[in-house]
Scaffold this motif. Structure first.
Motif, PDB file in Angstrom:
ATOM      1  N   LEU A 116       0.836  -1.194   0.000  1.00 43.40           N
ATOM      2  CA  LEU A 116       0.000   0.000   0.000  1.00 43.40           C
ATOM      3  C   LEU A 116       0.874   1.248   0.000  1.00 43.40           C
ATOM      4  O   LEU A 116       1.820   1.351   0.788  1.00 43.40           O
ATOM      5  CB  LEU A 116      -0.900   0.009   1.242  1.00 43.40           C
ATOM      6  N   THR A 117       0.561   2.191  -0.874  1.00 43.57           N
ATOM      7  CA  THR A 117       1.221   3.493  -0.907  1.00 43.57           C
ATOM      8  C   THR A 117       0.265   4.529  -0.340  1.00 43.57           C
ATOM      9  O   THR A 117      -0.915   4.538  -0.679  1.00 43.57           O
ATOM     10  CB  THR A 117       1.613   3.881  -2.347  1.00 43.57           C
ATOM     11  N   ILE A 118       0.807   5.387   0.508  1.00 43.73           N
ATOM     12  CA  ILE A 118       0.041   6.478   1.106  1.00 43.73           C
ATOM     13  C   ILE A 118       0.694   7.793   0.709  1.00 43.73           C
ATOM     14  O   ILE A 118       1.913   7.937   0.789  1.00 43.73           O
ATOM     15  CB  ILE A 118       0.024   6.371   2.651  1.00 43.73           C
ATOM     16  N   VAL A 119      -0.127   8.733   0.264  1.00 40.98           N
ATOM     17  CA  VAL A 119       0.333  10.102   0.025  1.00 40.98           C
ATOM     18  C   VAL A 119      -0.506  10.996   0.931  1.00 40.98           C
ATOM     19  O   VAL A 119      -1.727  11.078   0.779  1.00 40.98           O
ATOM     20  CB  VAL A 119       0.188  10.513  -1.455  1.00 40.98           C
ATOM     21  N   ALA A 120       0.157  11.619   1.887  1.00 40.56           N
ATOM     22  CA  ALA A 120      -0.519  12.504   2.836  1.00 40.56           C
ATOM     23  C   ALA A 120      -0.054  13.935   2.582  1.00 40.56           C
ATOM     24  O   ALA A 120       1.146  14.203   2.577  1.00 40.56           O
ATOM     25  CB  ALA A 120      -0.202  12.093   4.272  1.00 40.56           C
ATOM     26  N   ASN A 121      -1.000  14.816   2.333  1.00 40.06           N
ATOM     27  CA  ASN A 121      -0.713  16.233   2.107  1.00 40.06           C
ATOM     28  C   ASN A 121      -1.151  17.018   3.336  1.00 40.06           C
ATOM     29  O   ASN A 121      -2.302  16.903   3.765  1.00 40.06           O
ATOM     30  CB  ASN A 121      -1.474  16.752   0.897  1.00 40.06           C
ATOM     31  N   VAL A 128       4.408  16.879   2.354  1.00 40.86           N
ATOM     32  CA  VAL A 128       3.887  15.631   1.809  1.00 40.86           C
ATOM     33  C   VAL A 128       4.654  14.475   2.446  1.00 40.86           C
ATOM     34  O   VAL A 128       5.888  14.473   2.453  1.00 40.86           O
ATOM     35  CB  VAL A 128       4.048  15.560   0.273  1.00 40.86           C
ATOM     36  N   PHE A 129       3.909  13.517   2.982  1.00 42.97           N
ATOM     37  CA  PHE A 129       4.494  12.240   3.357  1.00 42.97           C
ATOM     38  C   PHE A 129       4.228  11.275   2.218  1.00 42.97           C
ATOM     39  O   PHE A 129       3.082  11.112   1.777  1.00 42.97           O
ATOM     40  CB  PHE A 129       3.851  11.664   4.628  1.00 42.97           C
ATOM     41  N   TYR A 130       5.290  10.639   1.735  1.00 41.85           N
ATOM     42  CA  TYR A 130       5.176   9.561   0.757  1.00 41.85           C
ATOM     43  C   TYR A 130       5.560   8.291   1.498  1.00 41.85           C
ATOM     44  O   TYR A 130       6.690   8.164   1.979  1.00 41.85           O
ATOM     45  CB  TYR A 130       6.094   9.808  -0.444  1.00 41.85           C
ATOM     46  N   GLU A 131       4.608   7.380   1.630  1.00 42.93           N
ATOM     47  CA  GLU A 131       4.790   6.200   2.467  1.00 42.93           C
ATOM     48  C   GLU A 131       4.471   4.939   1.680  1.00 42.93           C
ATOM     49  O   GLU A 131       3.565   4.940   0.852  1.00 42.93           O
ATOM     50  CB  GLU A 131       3.825   6.223   3.664  1.00 42.93           C
ATOM     51  N   ASN A 132       5.178   3.890   1.996  1.00 41.09           N
ATOM     52  CA  ASN A 132       4.849   2.574   1.475  1.00 41.09           C
ATOM     53  C   ASN A 132       4.823   1.598   2.639  1.00 41.09           C
ATOM     54  O   ASN A 132       5.709   1.616   3.505  1.00 41.09           O
ATOM     55  CB  ASN A 132       5.853   2.114   0.413  1.00 41.09           C
ATOM     56  N   TRP A 133       3.771   0.779   2.637  1.00 40.93           N
ATOM     57  CA  TRP A 133       3.542  -0.187   3.714  1.00 40.93           C
ATOM     58  C   TRP A 133       3.406  -1.578   3.128  1.00 40.93           C
ATOM     59  O   TRP A 133       2.888  -1.744   2.031  1.00 40.93           O
ATOM     60  CB  TRP A 133       2.279   0.199   4.497  1.00 40.93           C
ATOM     61  N   ALA A 134       3.833  -2.564   3.877  1.00 39.82           N
ATOM     62  CA  ALA A 134       3.765  -3.949   3.422  1.00 39.82           C
ATOM     63  C   ALA A 134       2.322  -4.407   3.257  1.00 39.82           C
ATOM     64  O   ALA A 134       2.048  -5.274   2.421  1.00 39.82           O
ATOM     65  CB  ALA A 134       4.496  -4.863   4.403  1.00 39.82           C
ATOM     66  N   SER A 135       1.404  -3.823   4.026  1.00 40.48           N
ATOM     67  CA  SER A 135      -0.008  -4.190   3.903  1.00 40.48           C
ATOM     68  C   SER A 135      -0.877  -3.083   4.501  1.00 40.48           C
ATOM     69  O   SER A 135      -0.415  -2.280   5.318  1.00 40.48           O
ATOM     70  CB  SER A 135      -0.299  -5.506   4.624  1.00 40.48           C
ATOM     71  N   ARG A 136      -2.128  -3.070   4.120  1.00 45.66           N
ATOM     72  CA  ARG A 136      -3.078  -2.098   4.672  1.00 45.66           C
ATOM     73  C   ARG A 136      -3.287  -2.308   6.176  1.00 45.66           C
ATOM     74  O   ARG A 136      -3.333  -1.337   6.928  1.00 45.66           O
ATOM     75  CB  ARG A 136      -4.402  -2.144   3.915  1.00 45.66           C
ATOM     76  N   PRO A 137      -3.414  -3.547   6.656  1.00 47.36           N
ATOM     77  CA  PRO A 137      -3.572  -3.726   8.104  1.00 47.36           C
ATOM     78  C   PRO A 137      -2.392  -3.172   8.911  1.00 47.36           C
ATOM     79  O   PRO A 137      -2.588  -2.608   9.989  1.00 47.36           O
ATOM     80  CB  PRO A 137      -3.703  -5.245   8.275  1.00 47.36           C
ATOM     81  N   LEU A 138      -1.180  -3.300   8.397  1.00 44.37           N
ATOM     82  CA  LEU A 138      -0.025  -2.747   9.115  1.00 44.37           C
ATOM     83  C   LEU A 138      -0.059  -1.224   9.103  1.00 44.37           C
ATOM     84  O   LEU A 138       0.292  -0.569  10.091  1.00 44.37           O
ATOM     85  CB  LEU A 138       1.284  -3.281   8.531  1.00 44.37           C
ATOM     86  N   TRP A 139      -0.504  -0.621   7.992  1.00 45.82           N
ATOM     87  CA  TRP A 139      -0.668   0.839   7.959  1.00 45.82           C
ATOM     88  C   TRP A 139      -1.763   1.272   8.933  1.00 45.82           C
ATOM     89  O   TRP A 139      -1.611   2.273   9.640  1.00 45.82           O
ATOM     90  CB  TRP A 139      -0.997   1.308   6.540  1.00 45.82           C
ATOM     91  N   GLN A 140      -2.846   0.517   9.008  1.00 47.13           N
ATOM     92  CA  GLN A 140      -3.922   0.858   9.942  1.00 47.13           C
ATOM     93  C   GLN A 140      -3.437   0.788  11.388  1.00 47.13           C
ATOM     94  O   GLN A 140      -3.832   1.616  12.217  1.00 47.13           O
ATOM     95  CB  GLN A 140      -5.125  -0.067   9.728  1.00 47.13           C
ATOM     96  N   THR A 141      -2.564  -0.156  11.693  1.00 46.14           N
ATOM     97  CA  THR A 141      -1.963  -0.216  13.025  1.00 46.14           C
ATOM     98  C   THR A 141      -1.158   1.051  13.284  1.00 46.14           C
ATOM     99  O   THR A 141      -1.250   1.654  14.358  1.00 46.14           O
ATOM    100  CB  THR A 141      -1.072  -1.468  13.155  1.00 46.14           C
ATOM    101  N   HIS A 142      -0.395   1.468  12.295  1.00 42.03           N
ATOM    102  CA  HIS A 142       0.367   2.725  12.396  1.00 42.03           C
ATOM    103  C   HIS A 142      -0.567   3.888  12.713  1.00 42.03           C
ATOM    104  O   HIS A 142      -0.291   4.696  13.601  1.00 42.03           O
ATOM    105  CB  HIS A 142       1.123   2.979  11.096  1.00 42.03           C
ATOM    106  N   THR A 144      -5.053  15.960   3.563  1.00 46.59           N
ATOM    107  CA  THR A 144      -5.662  14.946   2.716  1.00 46.59           C
ATOM    108  C   THR A 144      -4.778  13.710   2.738  1.00 46.59           C
ATOM    109  O   THR A 144      -3.550  13.822   2.870  1.00 46.59           O
ATOM    110  CB  THR A 144      -5.842  15.413   1.251  1.00 46.59           C
ATOM    111  N   LEU A 145      -5.421  12.577   2.616  1.00 47.67           N
ATOM    112  CA  LEU A 145      -4.700  11.318   2.643  1.00 47.67           C
ATOM    113  C   LEU A 145      -5.243  10.457   1.516  1.00 47.67           C
ATOM    114  O   LEU A 145      -6.451  10.298   1.388  1.00 47.67           O
ATOM    115  CB  LEU A 145      -4.923  10.644   4.001  1.00 47.67           C
ATOM    116  N   ASN A 146      -4.348   9.931   0.707  1.00 44.56           N
ATOM    117  CA  ASN A 146      -4.748   9.072  -0.400  1.00 44.56           C
ATOM    118  C   ASN A 146      -4.091   7.710  -0.228  1.00 44.56           C
ATOM    119  O   ASN A 146      -2.871   7.624  -0.083  1.00 44.56           O
ATOM    120  CB  ASN A 146      -4.323   9.657  -1.747  1.00 44.56           C
TER     121      ASN A 146
END
Length: 96
Positions: free
Chosen positions: A4-9, A53-67, A88-90
């Protein structure tokens, strides 16, 4: 979907740029050490220093949700309350 890639503005209010920046920087080391964090990179706009901008990559959506549920995110939200104009978060998927 696994990766999962996250882009947070984040756009800080002009009078709070340095405070918001300092709080965002505090998130970097602790987040990079979290399980599933592939990268967690903070950028500041060259023309508009209020825009981060935060550009993030996570191994999975559940791990990002834990974050997202971790205390350091709650601490950031409390520390910057009223200092941010836009957030905003994408959630994104690499397609190429």
């Amino acid at each position: 979907m696994s990766h999962l890639t996250i882009v947070a503005n984040i756009t800080a209010k002009a009078e709070h740029v340095e405070q918001v920046k300092a709080e965002l920087i505090k998130l970097i080391a602790i987040t990079r050490a979290e399980p599933g964090c592939v990268n967690y990179d903070l950028h500041q706009d060259n023309d508009d220093p209020r825009h981060f901008v935060f550009y993030e990559n996570w191994a999975s959506r559940p791990l990002w949700q834990t974050h997202m549920a971790n205390q350091h995110l709650a601490d950031y939200m409390q520390a910057t309350e009223g200092m941010v104009d836009v957030f905003t978060l994408n959630e994104m998927t690499n397609i190429g």
